[in-house]
Motif scaffolding. Structure first.
Motif, PDB file in Angstrom:
ATOM      1  N   ILE A 147       7.473 -16.800  30.740  1.00 21.22           N
ATOM      2  CA  ILE A 147       7.691 -17.968  30.469  1.00 21.22           C
ATOM      3  C   ILE A 147       7.497 -18.436  28.770  1.00 21.22           C
ATOM      4  CG2 ILE A 147       9.242 -20.390  30.737  1.00 21.22           C
ATOM      5  CD1 ILE A 147      10.236 -18.483  32.596  1.00 21.22           C
ATOM      6  N   VAL A 148       8.333 -18.557  28.409  1.00 22.61           N
ATOM      7  CA  VAL A 148       7.419 -18.653  26.994  1.00 22.61           C
ATOM      8  C   VAL A 148       8.479 -20.215  26.681  1.00 22.61           C
ATOM      9  CG1 VAL A 148       7.445 -18.615  24.365  1.00 22.61           C
ATOM     10  CG2 VAL A 148       6.922 -16.665  25.808  1.00 22.61           C
ATOM     11  N   ALA A 149       7.730 -21.381  26.436  1.00 22.93           N
ATOM     12  CA  ALA A 149       8.681 -23.116  26.380  1.00 22.93           C
ATOM     13  C   ALA A 149       8.939 -23.151  25.119  1.00 22.93           C
ATOM     14  CB  ALA A 149       8.796 -23.772  27.617  1.00 22.93           C
ATOM     15  N   THR A 150       9.969 -23.112  24.298  1.00 21.50           N
ATOM     16  CA  THR A 150       9.851 -24.024  22.706  1.00 21.50           C
ATOM     17  C   THR A 150      10.388 -25.033  23.222  1.00 21.50           C
ATOM     18  OG1 THR A 150      11.519 -22.374  22.649  1.00 21.50           O
ATOM     19  CG2 THR A 150       9.113 -21.769  22.507  1.00 21.50           C
ATOM     20  N   GLN A 151      10.425 -25.638  21.231  1.00 21.06           N
ATOM     21  CA  GLN A 151      10.810 -26.845  20.584  1.00 21.06           C
ATOM     22  C   GLN A 151      11.225 -26.542  19.182  1.00 21.06           C
ATOM     23  OE1 GLN A 151       8.509 -29.724  22.171  1.00 21.06           O
ATOM     24  NE2 GLN A 151       8.363 -30.868  20.057  1.00 21.06           N
ATOM     25  N   PRO A 152      12.836 -27.298  19.371  1.00 19.67           N
ATOM     26  CA  PRO A 152      12.603 -26.886  17.409  1.00 19.67           C
ATOM     27  C   PRO A 152      11.269 -27.652  16.806  1.00 19.67           C
ATOM     28  CG  PRO A 152      15.109 -27.876  18.615  1.00 19.67           C
ATOM     29  CD  PRO A 152      13.830 -27.535  19.630  1.00 19.67           C
ATOM     30  N   ALA A 153      11.566 -27.190  15.184  1.00 26.10           N
ATOM     31  CA  ALA A 153       9.914 -27.691  14.548  1.00 26.10           C
ATOM     32  C   ALA A 153      11.091 -29.680  13.874  1.00 26.10           C
ATOM     33  CB  ALA A 153       9.923 -27.075  13.804  1.00 26.10           C
ATOM     34  N   HIS A 154      12.684 -29.471  14.675  1.00 27.02           N
ATOM     35  CA  HIS A 154      13.292 -30.306  13.973  1.00 27.02           C
ATOM     36  C   HIS A 154      14.952 -31.361  14.694  1.00 27.02           C
ATOM     37  CE1 HIS A 154      10.890 -29.845   9.779  1.00 27.02           C
ATOM     38  NE2 HIS A 154      11.715 -28.307   9.997  1.00 27.02           N
ATOM     39  N   GLY A 155      14.637 -32.290  14.899  1.00 22.55           N
ATOM     40  CA  GLY A 155      15.929 -32.552  15.999  1.00 22.55           C
ATOM     41  C   GLY A 155      15.440 -33.521  16.166  1.00 22.55           C
ATOM     42  N   PRO A 156      16.338 -34.727  17.103  1.00 25.54           N
ATOM     43  CA  PRO A 156      16.108 -35.663  18.032  1.00 25.54           C
ATOM     44  C   PRO A 156      14.905 -35.447  19.123  1.00 25.54           C
ATOM     45  CG  PRO A 156      18.296 -34.363  18.777  1.00 25.54           C
ATOM     46  CD  PRO A 156      17.838 -33.408  17.758  1.00 25.54           C
ATOM     47  N   VAL A 157      14.756 -36.217  19.362  1.00 25.68           N
ATOM     48  CA  VAL A 157      13.124 -36.707  20.333  1.00 25.68           C
ATOM     49  C   VAL A 157      13.981 -36.657  22.100  1.00 25.68           C
ATOM     50  CG1 VAL A 157      11.537 -37.881  19.014  1.00 25.68           C
ATOM     51  CG2 VAL A 157      13.340 -39.115  19.810  1.00 25.68           C
ATOM     52  N   SER A 158      15.310 -36.842  21.215  1.00 24.04           N
ATOM     53  CA  SER A 158      16.032 -36.785  22.832  1.00 24.04           C
ATOM     54  C   SER A 158      17.959 -36.697  22.833  1.00 24.04           C
ATOM     55  CB  SER A 158      16.260 -38.347  23.915  1.00 24.04           C
ATOM     56  OG  SER A 158      16.103 -39.579  23.052  1.00 24.04           O
ATOM     57  N   ILE A 159      18.427 -36.264  23.493  1.00 23.74           N
ATOM     58  CA  ILE A 159      19.752 -36.325  23.267  1.00 23.74           C
ATOM     59  C   ILE A 159      20.675 -36.884  23.848  1.00 23.74           C
ATOM     60  CG2 ILE A 159      21.643 -34.057  23.374  1.00 23.74           C
ATOM     61  CD1 ILE A 159      19.476 -32.006  22.217  1.00 23.74           C
ATOM     62  N   GLU A 160      21.265 -37.841  24.258  1.00 27.20           N
ATOM     63  CA  GLU A 160      22.232 -38.441  24.102  1.00 27.20           C
ATOM     64  C   GLU A 160      24.043 -38.603  24.034  1.00 27.20           C
ATOM     65  OE1 GLU A 160      18.053 -41.361  25.725  1.00 27.20           O
ATOM     66  OE2 GLU A 160      18.893 -42.117  24.313  1.00 27.20           O
ATOM     67  N   SER A 161      23.537 -38.227  22.674  1.00 24.50           N
ATOM     68  CA  SER A 161      25.083 -37.864  22.748  1.00 24.50           C
ATOM     69  C   SER A 161      25.306 -36.808  22.122  1.00 24.50           C
ATOM     70  CB  SER A 161      24.730 -39.088  21.254  1.00 24.50           C
ATOM     71  OG  SER A 161      24.391 -38.523  20.545  1.00 24.50           O
ATOM     72  N   HIS A 162      27.190 -37.110  21.363  1.00 21.17           N
ATOM     73  CA  HIS A 162      28.113 -35.728  20.484  1.00 21.17           C
ATOM     74  C   HIS A 162      26.638 -34.852  19.182  1.00 21.17           C
ATOM     75  CE1 HIS A 162      31.245 -35.564  23.437  1.00 21.17           C
ATOM     76  NE2 HIS A 162      30.838 -36.649  22.935  1.00 21.17           N
ATOM     77  N   PHE A 163      26.731 -36.509  18.823  1.00 22.62           N
ATOM     78  CA  PHE A 163      25.373 -36.163  16.972  1.00 22.62           C
ATOM     79  C   PHE A 163      24.472 -35.585  17.388  1.00 22.62           C
ATOM     80  CE2 PHE A 163      22.703 -37.623  14.175  1.00 22.62           C
ATOM     81  CZ  PHE A 163      23.101 -37.640  12.989  1.00 22.62           C
ATOM     82  N   ASP A 164      23.603 -36.039  18.873  1.00 27.00           N
ATOM     83  CA  ASP A 164      22.585 -35.507  18.932  1.00 27.00           C
ATOM     84  C   ASP A 164      22.595 -33.891  19.630  1.00 27.00           C
ATOM     85  OD1 ASP A 164      21.073 -38.340  18.284  1.00 27.00           O
ATOM     86  OD2 ASP A 164      21.115 -38.332  20.911  1.00 27.00           O
ATOM     87  N   GLU A 165      23.582 -33.721  19.973  1.00 29.05           N
ATOM     88  CA  GLU A 165      24.017 -32.196  20.371  1.00 29.05           C
ATOM     89  C   GLU A 165      23.959 -31.418  19.168  1.00 29.05           C
ATOM     90  OE1 GLU A 165      26.451 -32.021  23.560  1.00 29.05           O
ATOM     91  OE2 GLU A 165      25.232 -32.453  25.013  1.00 29.05           O
ATOM     92  N   ALA A 166      24.701 -32.000  18.265  1.00 28.49           N
ATOM     93  CA  ALA A 166      25.523 -31.472  17.173  1.00 28.49           C
ATOM     94  C   ALA A 166      24.199 -30.815  16.561  1.00 28.49           C
ATOM     95  CB  ALA A 166      26.561 -32.075  16.490  1.00 28.49           C
ATOM     96  N   ILE A 167      22.864 -31.590  16.111  1.00 30.66           N
ATOM     97  CA  ILE A 167      22.237 -31.864  15.376  1.00 30.66           C
ATOM     98  C   ILE A 167      21.457 -30.692  16.160  1.00 30.66           C
ATOM     99  CG2 ILE A 167      19.864 -32.825  14.172  1.00 30.66           C
ATOM    100  CD1 ILE A 167      22.637 -33.709  13.193  1.00 30.66           C
ATOM    101  N   SER A 168      20.981 -30.992  17.514  1.00 24.39           N
ATOM    102  CA  SER A 168      20.075 -29.984  17.586  1.00 24.39           C
ATOM    103  C   SER A 168      20.243 -28.648  18.328  1.00 24.39           C
ATOM    104  CB  SER A 168      20.112 -31.111  19.409  1.00 24.39           C
ATOM    105  OG  SER A 168      20.999 -30.739  20.190  1.00 24.39           O
ATOM    106  N   ALA A 169      21.548 -28.408  17.951  1.00 27.50           N
ATOM    107  CA  ALA A 169      22.114 -27.068  17.885  1.00 27.50           C
ATOM    108  C   ALA A 169      21.810 -26.117  16.916  1.00 27.50           C
ATOM    109  CB  ALA A 169      23.957 -27.006  18.115  1.00 27.50           C
ATOM    110  N   VAL A 170      21.569 -26.653  16.029  1.00 33.30           N
ATOM    111  CA  VAL A 170      20.624 -25.557  14.943  1.00 33.30           C
ATOM    112  C   VAL A 170      19.294 -25.411  14.949  1.00 33.30           C
ATOM    113  CG1 VAL A 170      20.459 -25.756  12.252  1.00 33.30           C
ATOM    114  CG2 VAL A 170      21.983 -26.647  13.256  1.00 33.30           C
TER     115      VAL A 170
END
Length: 246
Positions: free
Chosen positions: A32-55
């Protein structure tokens, strides 16, 4: 087997929780290799957060392709960027909401979802429709806690979640509960003991489904809409996506 588990938000503590849950459930020999993006929201709680995090999710999939990952898990209950991620790889890509819905229907005829905020519950309802599980789900419930409270105020958050799960058990006529947030990955055992119902959590469900697909030799189809994206120029901050090659 190498499974890359992507936390689409940028909170390291949540990535660690997801990593621990995934490692605990993985079969011997599964890395298992768990990762996270270098940039984006600290939590995902909206459509906007999801759109930014998708990149960020897509960038993590591309990094996994360079490391020859065998499968990917998108560890946010909104499954951000899921279909786009599947376009980038032949490996299976599993979203934790879709995985949890599948697992819940294998052990019960009806389930309810208990998530963090009411507005994210609406997003879960959209996914139920899109994935064809709406008739299996009796109700989407919210404990009305911010995602980061799962870490910052863990005891109080757990109490609220358990209370909502008990209401689901007593009022919804269900056989199982689905937890609607990747940050709840370490709570299933305690909630199940307190509520007396099977509790399905998407990170662990997705890891086991990913192992099964890899074991069966099944990967993402490249025929039709999930074929690799056509090479083209990208400009500005997305220039690094130009000329993607399989």
């Amino acid at each position: 087997m190498h499974i890359r588990v992507i936390n689409p938000n940028t909170t390291a503590g949540m990535t660690a929780t997801i990593d621990e849950a995934a490692r605990r459930i993985a079969a011997p020999g599964t890395e298992i290799v768990a990762t996270q993006p270098a940039h984006g929201p600290v939590s995902i709680e909206s459509h906007f957060d999801e759109a930014i995090s998708a990149v960020g999710v897509l960038e993590e999939v591309l990094a996994g392709e360079r490391e020859q990952a065998d499968a990917y898990v998108i560890a946010c209950f909104g499954d951000p960027g899921l279909l786009a991620a599947r376009e980038l790889t032949r490996a299976p890509v599993i979203g934790i909401a879709e995985a949890a819905f599948h697992m819940a229907t294998l052990i019960s005829t009806r389930f309810s979802i208990v998530t963090t905020l009411g507005r994210t519950g609406i997003i879960a309802e959209h996914l139920l429709d899109n994935y064809g599980f709406h008739h299996h789900c009796r109700r989407v419930r919210a404990a009305e806690i911010p995602v980061l409270d799962l870490e910052a105020n863990a005891d109080a958050a757990l109490t609220r979640i358990i209370e909502e799960c008990r209401r689901a058990r007593d009022e919804d006529g269900i056989g199982a509960i689905v937890l609607g947030c990747g940050g709840m990955a370490d709570l299933t055992d305690e909630i199940s003991r307190e509520v007396g119902l099977p509790v399905v959590e998407g990170v662990t469900a997705a890891v086991k489904l990913a192992e099964a697909l890899v074991g069966l030799g099944l990967g993402t189809s490249k025929h039709g809409d999930l074929a690799f994206p056509r090479p083209k120029a990208f400009t500005g901050r997305f220039e690094h996506f130009a000329h993607l090659t399989p």
